[in-house]
Write a protein that holds these residues in place. Structure first.
Motif, PDB file in Angstrom:
ATOM      1  N   ILE A 107       7.661  -5.092   2.495  1.00 23.05           N
ATOM      2  CA  ILE A 107       8.643  -5.237   1.996  1.00 23.05           C
ATOM      3  C   ILE A 107       9.749  -5.128   4.160  1.00 23.05           C
ATOM      4  CG2 ILE A 107      10.385  -2.862   2.540  1.00 23.05           C
ATOM      5  CD1 ILE A 107       8.836  -1.322   0.402  1.00 23.05           C
ATOM      6  N   PRO A 108      10.598  -5.802   3.928  1.00 23.40           N
ATOM      7  CA  PRO A 108      10.953  -6.527   5.001  1.00 23.40           C
ATOM      8  C   PRO A 108      11.841  -5.463   5.588  1.00 23.40           C
ATOM      9  CG  PRO A 108      12.157  -7.325   3.171  1.00 23.40           C
ATOM     10  CD  PRO A 108      10.704  -6.670   2.751  1.00 23.40           C
ATOM     11  N   ARG A 109      11.389  -5.503   6.652  1.00 16.87           N
ATOM     12  CA  ARG A 109      11.934  -4.806   7.980  1.00 16.87           C
ATOM     13  C   ARG A 109      12.566  -4.957   9.310  1.00 16.87           C
ATOM     14  NH1 ARG A 109      12.605   0.851   7.127  1.00 16.87           N
ATOM     15  NH2 ARG A 109      10.866   2.057   5.862  1.00 16.87           N
ATOM     16  N   GLY A 110      13.639  -5.221   9.552  1.00 20.00           N
ATOM     17  CA  GLY A 110      14.690  -6.114  10.696  1.00 20.00           C
ATOM     18  C   GLY A 110      14.066  -7.404  10.886  1.00 20.00           C
ATOM     19  N   LYS A 111      13.181  -8.024  11.088  1.00 23.91           N
ATOM     20  CA  LYS A 111      13.139  -9.581  11.242  1.00 23.91           C
ATOM     21  C   LYS A 111      12.119 -10.076  10.893  1.00 23.91           C
ATOM     22  CE  LYS A 111      15.795 -10.446  15.530  1.00 23.91           C
ATOM     23  NZ  LYS A 111      15.846 -12.112  16.740  1.00 23.91           N
ATOM     24  N   ALA A 112      10.692  -8.868  10.705  1.00 21.27           N
ATOM     25  CA  ALA A 112       9.371  -9.288   9.982  1.00 21.27           C
ATOM     26  C   ALA A 112       9.423  -9.186   8.371  1.00 21.27           C
ATOM     27  CB  ALA A 112       8.162  -7.491  10.677  1.00 21.27           C
ATOM     28  N   LEU A 113       8.746  -9.776   7.333  1.00 16.74           N
ATOM     29  CA  LEU A 113       9.162  -9.858   6.821  1.00 16.74           C
ATOM     30  C   LEU A 113       7.256  -8.843   6.273  1.00 16.74           C
ATOM     31  CD1 LEU A 113       9.084 -13.335   6.403  1.00 16.74           C
ATOM     32  CD2 LEU A 113      10.653 -12.266   6.112  1.00 16.74           C
ATOM     33  N   GLY A 114       7.164  -8.979   6.131  1.00 16.35           N
ATOM     34  CA  GLY A 114       5.523  -7.721   6.236  1.00 16.35           C
ATOM     35  C   GLY A 114       5.092  -6.855   7.846  1.00 16.35           C
ATOM     36  N   ALA A 115       4.375  -5.698   7.542  1.00 18.26           N
ATOM     37  CA  ALA A 115       3.687  -5.539   8.225  1.00 18.26           C
ATOM     38  C   ALA A 115       2.945  -4.771   8.710  1.00 18.26           C
ATOM     39  CB  ALA A 115       4.727  -4.367   9.171  1.00 18.26           C
ATOM     40  N   ALA A 116       2.146  -4.579   9.149  1.00 15.99           N
ATOM     41  CA  ALA A 116       0.021  -3.885   9.259  1.00 15.99           C
ATOM     42  C   ALA A 116       0.447  -2.574  10.145  1.00 15.99           C
ATOM     43  CB  ALA A 116      -0.868  -4.141   9.012  1.00 15.99           C
ATOM     44  N   TRP A 117       0.284  -1.242   9.562  1.00 16.48           N
ATOM     45  CA  TRP A 117       1.257  -0.144  10.508  1.00 16.48           C
ATOM     46  C   TRP A 117      -0.673   0.652  10.871  1.00 16.48           C
ATOM     47  CZ3 TRP A 117       5.981   0.134  12.052  1.00 16.48           C
ATOM     48  CH2 TRP A 117       6.902   0.083  11.003  1.00 16.48           C
ATOM     49  N   LEU A 124      -1.524  -5.150  -3.016  1.00 13.78           N
ATOM     50  CA  LEU A 124      -0.264  -5.039  -2.315  1.00 13.78           C
ATOM     51  C   LEU A 124       0.669  -6.100  -2.865  1.00 13.78           C
ATOM     52  CD1 LEU A 124       0.530  -4.521   0.140  1.00 13.78           C
ATOM     53  CD2 LEU A 124       0.079  -6.343   1.266  1.00 13.78           C
ATOM     54  N   PHE A 125       0.647  -6.964  -3.801  1.00 15.21           N
ATOM     55  CA  PHE A 125       1.837  -7.976  -4.360  1.00 15.21           C
ATOM     56  C   PHE A 125       2.549  -6.878  -5.219  1.00 15.21           C
ATOM     57  CE2 PHE A 125       3.271 -10.511  -8.163  1.00 15.21           C
ATOM     58  CZ  PHE A 125       3.363 -11.353  -6.700  1.00 15.21           C
ATOM     59  N   GLU A 126       1.423  -6.572  -6.284  1.00 16.98           N
ATOM     60  CA  GLU A 126       2.177  -5.239  -7.432  1.00 16.98           C
ATOM     61  C   GLU A 126       2.529  -4.159  -6.376  1.00 16.98           C
ATOM     62  OE1 GLU A 126      -1.090  -4.266  -9.755  1.00 16.98           O
ATOM     63  OE2 GLU A 126      -1.051  -6.193 -10.284  1.00 16.98           O
ATOM     64  N   ARG A 127       2.078  -3.428  -6.346  1.00  8.03           N
ATOM     65  CA  ARG A 127       2.912  -2.237  -4.878  1.00  8.03           C
ATOM     66  C   ARG A 127       3.714  -2.100  -3.327  1.00  8.03           C
ATOM     67  NH1 ARG A 127      -2.753   1.110  -5.572  1.00  8.03           N
ATOM     68  NH2 ARG A 127      -1.309   2.546  -3.806  1.00  8.03           N
ATOM     69  N   GLU A 128       3.892  -3.498  -3.553  1.00 10.21           N
ATOM     70  CA  GLU A 128       4.017  -3.849  -2.212  1.00 10.21           C
ATOM     71  C   GLU A 128       3.966  -2.219  -0.691  1.00 10.21           C
ATOM     72  OE1 GLU A 128       8.274  -3.064  -2.809  1.00 10.21           O
ATOM     73  OE2 GLU A 128       8.716  -5.558  -3.662  1.00 10.21           O
TER      74      GLU A 128
END
Length: 639
Positions: free
Chosen positions: A483-493, A617-621
Motif C-alpha cells: 500500500i503506497p504511503r508518502g513517497k514509498a510504493l511499498g514497505a517492509a516494517w 502479497l499481490f492479493e492481500r496487499e
C-alpha cells in the motif's frame, strides 16, 4: 515524556483584577468630546454666501449697502442698512440673514483684481453713493486658540505614543528595551510546577541533575566541606528527548525561580544587543538567587569562534559568547545561579564554554530504551480514553528509536484516527495505524497501480522479507505492505534490535536484506526497476561507513577517516590521498557485491517460497509475521 506547560500571569495585589493602565485613547476621546461641545455652543453667524454676479447686479446697485469690509484680504463681508434688511428676508434664500453684523459674504481670489473690478463696476453703474472698501485683519478668536491647542496636544500625544513604543509599552519589543533580556521567568507561586514525576524515563539523567537540586535545597551541606557545586550543566541529546522538560523539573524539584530563554533570543540586528541581554539576564538571576537559568539551543550563540576573522565569523555572535563566558566565570560572582543549557550539537560548541568552571559536565539525554518508552506511554495515555485490553509494553516494542516527542505524537495521532472512525475508545489498531502514518507517511488510497507494476512491487517487497527471514542477524520483520504511503510504493516494517555495538556480520546481514528487493527483481524479471533507490542509498552509506569510518576493511586496515569534531566540513580536501579514495571505492563495491550475492543465493534457494509470498502479497496487499511463518517456518534468530 510528560509535558506540562508552565504559564505565568501578571496579577494585581487585589487578586485577579488587572491593575488600571494609562491609555492614550482616553485623551483623544476627551479632545473629540470637547470639540463637539464647542461646536454646538459656539454661535452660528448664518451669513448668506453670494456670488459676484449677485453682488454686482442686485445687491450693490440697489443702494441698500451700508459698508463693505474685506477681511484678511480673502473674504468680502457686505453690511446692509438696518432698515433694508427686511426686504431681503422676504426671499426664501435670504430669510435667515442676521439682524446685526454682516448679512452677505463672498470670497475673492486676488485682492488687486477684486479692487479693479469693484472700481470698474462703480464707474459703469454710476453708483456715486457706493461705499468705499474697508480692509481689516482679524483672527478667529476661540477657533484659533482651540486649533493651536489641538496641534500642541496632538504633538504631545504623538510624542508620548512614540516614547511608549520605544520603551516597549510594558512589553519586550520596544527599541529602548532592545538590550533587555527576553527570558521568561517561571515563579514557584504563580506557575504550574513540573517535577521528576512528570518526566518519564531519563533515569540516568535524573540522577545527574539530582545533585543540582540537592545543592539548591541544602547549599550548606556542600559549603561546610569546602565543595563547590558545578556552575553549569549541558544537556545533550537528540531533538524531542525531553531536555527542556528535564530542566523545568529541576527547577520544580528545587522550588526556585526558573529563567527560560532560547539561544536565538540573544541574537539581534543591533550591535551589542546580545551582550547587553546576557548582562541583563544574569542581573535578574542574581536578584532572584538561588535560581536556575536555562538556555535552550545554546549552539545559536555558543558555536566555536573562528580563528580567521575573514572566514565564517560573526562579530556580534562572538561578542555575545564572550559576555556569556565572562558572566559564567568572570571576575564577578554568581552565587546561587546555576546555568542549564540544552543542545543537540555539542560537537560545534566553543571549547571555552565547556571547560571546568563553566559547563563542568555534560548530561547525555539519549533516546529512551524499551522500558523507558513504556513509562513514557504511561504518561501520555492517561489523557486518552483507551481500550482496557491495550498493552503499553506492546506499544513500546513497536516504537524503537522513538523520542518522547514522537511517542506523544503517536498517542495524539491514534486518538485522531479513532475519532475519525467514530470509535468510542482508542484501540490497538489505531496505534498501529498511527505508527505507520508517522513512519511511512499518509496512505495514498487513490494511487492506482497497473497490474504489472503491482506485481513487480510485490516481488520487490517479498524479496526483502525473504532475505531478512533467513539471515539471523537481520532485523525481525513485523509486516510487509504494498500500500503506497508518502513517497514509498511499498514497505517492509522491521523491529530493530536495540544494540549498543554492531558487528561486521550484523551490518552485512542488514545490507543484504536491503538488497533483497533488487535481487528479487533481477531473479524474477531479469531487469532492474527504479524503486530500489532508497535501498541502494542506505546500502551505500552503510558500506562507506564500514570501510572509511569503522575500519572494517582488511586491505585498508584499522584506519578511520571520520571527524567527530565537525571541522572536516570546512576543509577543502579529503583526509586521505586519491589512491586511498580509489581503494575505498573498490572495497565498498566489493562489499556491496558480496551482500548482493548473499541475497540472490537465498532467493534462488527459496524461490518457491518467494513466489508464494509475492502472490499472497499481490492479493492481500498486507502480510504479517505469521504469514511468513506459514510459508518458511520458524525463523532463526541471532544471539
Amino acid at each position: 515524556m510528560g509535558n506540562n506547560n508552565m504559564t505565568g500571569g501578571n496579577k494585581s495585589p487585589l487578586g485577579n483584577a488587572p491593575s488600571p493602565r494609562f491609555n492614550m485613547m482616553w485623551v483623544w476621546g476627551i479632545i473629540a468630546a470637547g470639540l463637539v461641545i464647542w461646536s454646538f455652543m459656539s454661535p452660528s453667524t448664518a451669513q448668506s454666501e453670494i456670488t459676484w454676479r449677485d453682488f454686482s447686479e442686485k445687491i450693490l446697485p440697489s443702494g441698500n449697502v451700508e459698508k463693505i469690509v474685506v477681511v484678511n484680504q480673502r473674504v468680502v463681508e457686505i453690511y446692509v442698512k438696518h432698515d433694508k434688511i427686511a426686504i431681503y428676508q422676504k426671499e426664501d434664500k435670504y430669510k435667515n440673514i442676521p439682524e446685526s453684523g454682516a448679512q452677505f459674504y463672498f470670497t475673492v481670489g486676488a485682492l488687486e483684481k477684486f479692487q479693479n473690478d469693484y472700481d470698474r463696476l462703480v464707474e459703469e453703474k454710476g453708483l456715486i453713493n457706493a461705499p468705499d472698501l474697508t480692509f481689516v485683519e482679524k483672527d478667529n478668536g476661540w477657533s484659533d486658540i482651540i486649533f493651536n491647542v489641538l496641534i500642541i496636544a496632538a504633538m504631545i500625544g504623538f510624542w508620548i505614543f512614540i516614547m511608549r513604543r520605544m520603551s516597549g509599552g510594558g512589553g519586550p519589543g520596544g527599541v529602548m528595551n532592545v538590550g533587555k533580556s527576553k527570558a521568561r521567568i517561571f515563579d514557584k507561586e504563580n506557575d504550574t510546577k513540573v517535577t521528576f514525576k512528570d518526566v518519564a524515563g531519563l533515569g540516568e539523567a535524573k540522577v545527574e541533575v539530582m545533585e543540582v537540586v540537592d545543592f539548591l535545597k541544602n547549599p550548606q551541606k556542600y559549603s561546610e566541606l569546602g565543595g563547590k557545586i558545578p556552575k553549569g550543566a549541558l544537556l545533550v541529546g537528540p531533538p524531542g528527548t525531553g531536555k527542556t522538560l528535564l530542566a523545568k523539573a529541576v527547577a520544580g524539584e528545587a522550588n526556585v525561580p526558573f529563567f527560560s530563554m532560547s539561544g536565538s533570543d540573544f541574537v539581534e540586528m543591533f550591535v551589542g544587543v546580545g551582550a547587553s541581554r546576557v548582562r541583563d539576564l544574569f542581573k535578574q538571576a542574581k536578584d532572584k538567587a538561588p535560581c536556575i537559568v536555562f538556555i535552550d539551543e545554546i549552539d545559536a550563540i555558543g558555536r566555536a569562534r573562528s580563528k580567521n576573522n575573514g572566514w565564517s565569523s560573526n562579530d556580534e555572535r562572538e561578542n555575545t559568547l564572550n559576555q556569556l563566558l565572562t558572566e559564567m566565570d568572570g571576575f564577578g560572582t554568581n552565587a546561587g545561579v546555576i546555568i542549564l543549557a540544552a543542545t543537540n550539537r555539542a560537537d560545534i560548541l566553543d571549547k571555552a564554554l565547556l571547560r571546568a568552571g563553566r559547563f563542568d559536565r555534560q548530561i547525555q539525554v539519549d533516546l529512551p530504551e524499551i522500558k523507558e518508552r513504556e513509562a513514557i506511554f504511561g504518561v501520555h495515555l492517561q489523557k486518552l480514553k483507551l481500550d482496557p485490553a491495550l498493552d503499553t509494553a506492546f506499544l513500546a516494542k513497536q516504537t524503537p528509536g522513538f523520542s518522547g516527542a514522537d511517542i506523544a505524537n503517536v498517542c495524539n495521532e491514534a486518538a485522531l484516527i479513532a475519532a475519525r472512525n467514530n470509535k468510542a475508545q482508542v484501540e490497538k489498531q489505531d496505534f498501529l495505524d498511527a505508527i505507520d502514518r508517522i513512519i511511512g507517511g499518509l496512505e495514498r488510497k487513490n494511487k492506482v497501480y497497473k497490474e504489472a507494476e503491482k506485481r513487480a512491487i510485490a516481488y520487490h517487497e517479498a524479496g526483502h522479507a525473504t532475505v531478512s527471514w533467513f539471515l539471523k542477524y537481520a532485523h525481525p520483520l513485523i509486516k510487509v505492505t504494498i500500500i503506497p504511503r508518502g513517497k514509498a510504493l511499498g514497505a517492509a516494517w522491521y523491529l530493530p534490535d536495540e544494540r549498543q555495538i554492531t558487528t561486521r556480520e550484523q551490518l552485512t546481514h542488514e545490507m543484504a536484506s536491503l538488497l533483497g528487493g533488487r535481487a528479487a527483481e533481477d531473479l524474477v524479471f531479469g531487469q532492474m526497476f527504479s524503486g530500489a533507490l532508497n535501498d541502494l542509498e542506505r546500502t551505500s552509506k552503510m558500506a562507506y561507513a564500514m570501510i572509511a569510518y569503522y575500519g572494517m576493511s582488511e586491505k585498508l586496515g584499522n584506519v578511520s577517516y571520520f571527524d567527530s569534531s565537525g571541522q572536516a566540513e570546512m576543509a577543502f580536501s579529503k583526509p586521505y590521498s586519491e589512491n586511498t579514495a580509489i581503494e575505498i571505492d573498490r572495497e565498498v563495491k566489493a562489499l556491496i557485491d558480496d551482500c548482493y550475492a548473499i541475497a540472490k543465493n537465498i532467493l534462488k534457494e527459496h524461490r518457491q517460497g518467494l513466489d508464494n509470498l509475492a502472490n499472497m502479497l499481490f492479493e492481500r496487499e498486507v502480510i504479517f509475521t505469521e504469514d511468513l511463518e506459514e510459508i518458511f517456518g520458524k525463523r532463526e534468530t541471532g544471539e
